[in-house]
Write a protein that holds these residues in place. Structure first.
Motif, PDB file in Angstrom:
ATOM      1  N   ALA A 173      56.209   2.831  28.306  1.00 26.60           N
ATOM      2  CA  ALA A 173      55.440   2.248  27.208  1.00 26.60           C
ATOM      3  C   ALA A 173      54.081   1.739  27.653  1.00 26.60           C
ATOM      4  O   ALA A 173      53.136   1.740  26.863  1.00 26.60           O
ATOM      5  CB  ALA A 173      56.237   1.110  26.556  1.00 26.60           C
ATOM      6  N   ALA A 202      50.970   2.660  25.708  1.00 26.52           N
ATOM      7  CA  ALA A 202      50.186   1.581  25.096  1.00 26.52           C
ATOM      8  C   ALA A 202      48.706   1.740  25.424  1.00 26.52           C
ATOM      9  O   ALA A 202      47.838   1.448  24.597  1.00 26.52           O
ATOM     10  CB  ALA A 202      50.703   0.222  25.572  1.00 26.52           C
ATOM     11  N   TYR A 242      47.764   5.178  23.322  1.00 29.97           N
ATOM     12  CA  TYR A 242      47.842   5.010  21.865  1.00 29.97           C
ATOM     13  C   TYR A 242      47.180   3.704  21.422  1.00 29.97           C
ATOM     14  O   TYR A 242      46.379   3.689  20.481  1.00 29.97           O
ATOM     15  CB  TYR A 242      49.306   5.041  21.422  1.00 29.97           C
ATOM     16  CG  TYR A 242      49.511   4.749  19.950  1.00 29.97           C
ATOM     17  CD1 TYR A 242      48.909   5.540  18.976  1.00 29.97           C
ATOM     18  CD2 TYR A 242      50.307   3.682  19.543  1.00 29.97           C
ATOM     19  CE1 TYR A 242      49.099   5.270  17.631  1.00 29.97           C
ATOM     20  CE2 TYR A 242      50.495   3.414  18.196  1.00 29.97           C
ATOM     21  CZ  TYR A 242      49.897   4.204  17.253  1.00 29.97           C
ATOM     22  OH  TYR A 242      50.074   3.932  15.926  1.00 29.97           O
ATOM     23  N   GLY A 243      47.500   2.630  22.117  1.00 35.86           N
ATOM     24  CA  GLY A 243      46.966   1.330  21.700  1.00 35.86           C
ATOM     25  C   GLY A 243      45.474   1.200  21.919  1.00 35.86           C
ATOM     26  O   GLY A 243      44.760   0.653  21.078  1.00 35.86           O
ATOM     27  N   THR A 294      60.065   4.998  23.151  1.00 34.10           N
ATOM     28  CA  THR A 294      58.825   4.484  23.720  1.00 34.10           C
ATOM     29  C   THR A 294      57.800   4.184  22.639  1.00 34.10           C
ATOM     30  O   THR A 294      57.135   3.135  22.665  1.00 34.10           O
ATOM     31  CB  THR A 294      58.247   5.504  24.722  1.00 34.10           C
ATOM     32  OG1 THR A 294      59.233   5.814  25.702  1.00 34.10           O
ATOM     33  CG2 THR A 294      57.021   4.938  25.414  1.00 34.10           C
ATOM     34  N   VAL A 302      56.156   0.465  21.632  1.00 28.71           N
ATOM     35  CA  VAL A 302      54.715   0.182  21.527  1.00 28.71           C
ATOM     36  C   VAL A 302      54.354  -0.355  20.146  1.00 28.71           C
ATOM     37  O   VAL A 302      53.624  -1.339  20.017  1.00 28.71           O
ATOM     38  CB  VAL A 302      53.905   1.457  21.847  1.00 28.71           C
ATOM     39  CG1 VAL A 302      52.418   1.236  21.572  1.00 28.71           C
ATOM     40  CG2 VAL A 302      54.114   1.861  23.299  1.00 28.71           C
ATOM     41  N   ALA A 312      50.392  -2.430  18.928  1.00 36.23           N
ATOM     42  CA  ALA A 312      49.878  -1.230  19.586  1.00 36.23           C
ATOM     43  C   ALA A 312      48.898  -1.503  20.710  1.00 36.23           C
ATOM     44  O   ALA A 312      48.834  -0.761  21.678  1.00 36.23           O
ATOM     45  CB  ALA A 312      49.229  -0.311  18.550  1.00 36.23           C
ATOM     46  N   LEU A 326      49.540  -5.495  25.654  1.00 34.56           N
ATOM     47  CA  LEU A 326      50.408  -5.234  26.793  1.00 34.56           C
ATOM     48  C   LEU A 326      51.555  -6.244  26.843  1.00 34.56           C
ATOM     49  O   LEU A 326      52.691  -5.893  27.169  1.00 34.56           O
ATOM     50  CB  LEU A 326      49.593  -5.292  28.086  1.00 34.56           C
ATOM     51  CG  LEU A 326      48.498  -4.230  28.236  1.00 34.56           C
ATOM     52  CD1 LEU A 326      47.785  -4.391  29.568  1.00 34.56           C
ATOM     53  CD2 LEU A 326      49.081  -2.837  28.110  1.00 34.56           C
ATOM     54  N   THR A 348      54.069  -5.191  24.355  1.00 31.13           N
ATOM     55  CA  THR A 348      54.826  -4.036  24.833  1.00 31.13           C
ATOM     56  C   THR A 348      55.974  -4.469  25.728  1.00 31.13           C
ATOM     57  O   THR A 348      57.110  -3.987  25.602  1.00 31.13           O
ATOM     58  CB  THR A 348      53.890  -3.079  25.601  1.00 31.13           C
ATOM     59  OG1 THR A 348      52.889  -2.586  24.709  1.00 31.13           O
ATOM     60  CG2 THR A 348      54.663  -1.909  26.179  1.00 31.13           C
TER      61      THR A 348
END
Length: 308
Positions: free
Chosen positions: A32, A36, A39-40, A244, A248, A253, A256, A259
């Motif tokens: 993740a 993260a 994607y994040g 996963t 996230v 998103a 950290l 996550t």
């Protein structure tokens, strides 16, 4: 559900399942964290993230085979070398994929999803062609085998403790990189305002490529750790990609910390419920709980706060 067990038995069950959940949590965190970042921080839905994990697992398998031809003393130290190799190979492939494919699809999330899903199918077939359809496993060094006896009823495997140590070290390293390094500041600047970041001299294209590469490299490390608790097959990554993404999104998103908190919550819930229920029912109840919470808090556990 609990009536047939004594208090001492329940305590042992929760302790053992809690530790099993921590091992699952470690794999979730390693997977993740990379997702993260991708994607994040970049808004890219990378459906091939599981295949980058399995690439790291296959690299670890190849390194173990290569070190198996060397003297026994050298074989015992192959795993750190395999982790570094997994990070570099998965990161290099991630940088190439970003340059060849992803950079053309920014701001087009549906196209990114379809493109990376196609990439995942290509990588699965490539693994199947090179390594075969059967699962493979690595031979662990002697110092990674065995278990630690905590009490008369509780033993924890050494490789599980090592997986958790790797997850903690990677989490700290990612936190330092994101919040204490110049690269992390550039990434966050690009996330908040790409145009302004470019105007002040930040190479946004290079930042995107490095970010994607680091995220994929961390997935490779996750695959390397995965070899210690499971066998590797061409489609093994697909078993973890949904969980996963769930981790996230549930954590927030772009957070950290969220996550890590989300990975811990989901892994512990699944591990404990799987003992008392079937594995499928445990996953269903966990997913339902997460969906209900997301309906009440769509931004996730920890939302990134931006100045409007």
């Amino acid at each position: 559900m609990f009536g047939e067990y004594s208090l001492s038995e329940l305590a042992s069950i929760f302790a053992m399942q809690g530790f099993s959940g921590l091992i699952l949590f470690s794999v979730f965190v390693l997977m993740a964290l990379g997702l993260a970042i991708i994607y994040g921080q970049m808004g890219v839905i990378n459906m091939a993230h599981g295949e980058f994990m399995i690439l790291g697992a296959y690299v670890t398998y190849l390194v173990s085979r290569a070190f198996g031809q060397l003297p026994h003393a050298l074989f015992n130290v192959y795993f750190p070398v395999a982790m570094v190799a997994a990070f570099l190979v998965a990161g290099a492939l991630g940088a190439f994929v970003e340059w060849a494919l992803i950079r053309r699809l920014y701001k087009r999330p549906l196209d990114t999803l379809l493109a990376t899903w196609g990439l995942s199918l290509i990588l699965q077939q490539l693994y199947r062609t090179i390594f075969g359809a059967r699962e493979v496993g690595v031979t662990m060094p002697e110092w990674m085998m065995g278990s630690l006896k905590l009490t008369d009823a509780i033993e924890v495997p050494v490789n599980g403790v090592l997986v958790m140590g790797i997850a903690v070290a990677i989490s700290i390293a990612v936190g330092v990189m994101m919040y204490r390094s110049s690269w992390g500041r550039q990434v966050r600047a690009v996330v908040q305002n790409r145009t302004m970041a470019g105007a002040v001299g930040i190479d946004t294209g290079r930042t995107d490529r490095l970010t994607f590469a680091v995220g994929c490299g961390i997935a490779g490390v996750a695959g390397s750790a995965f070899t210690m608790i499971g066998s590797t097959g061409p489609s093994s990554g697909q078993l973890y990609i949904v969980d996963t993404f769930l981790v996230v999104v549930f954590g927030g998103a772009a957070s950290l910390l969220g996550t890590i908190a989300s990975a811990f919550t989901i892994s512990q819930a699944q591990s404990i419920l799987e003992f008392f229920l079937s594995g499928s029912m445990a996953k269903v109840l966990t997913l339902l709980s997460v969906v209900v919470i997301l309906m009440l808090r769509p931004q996730g556990l920890f939302a990134l706060k931006l100045r409007k």
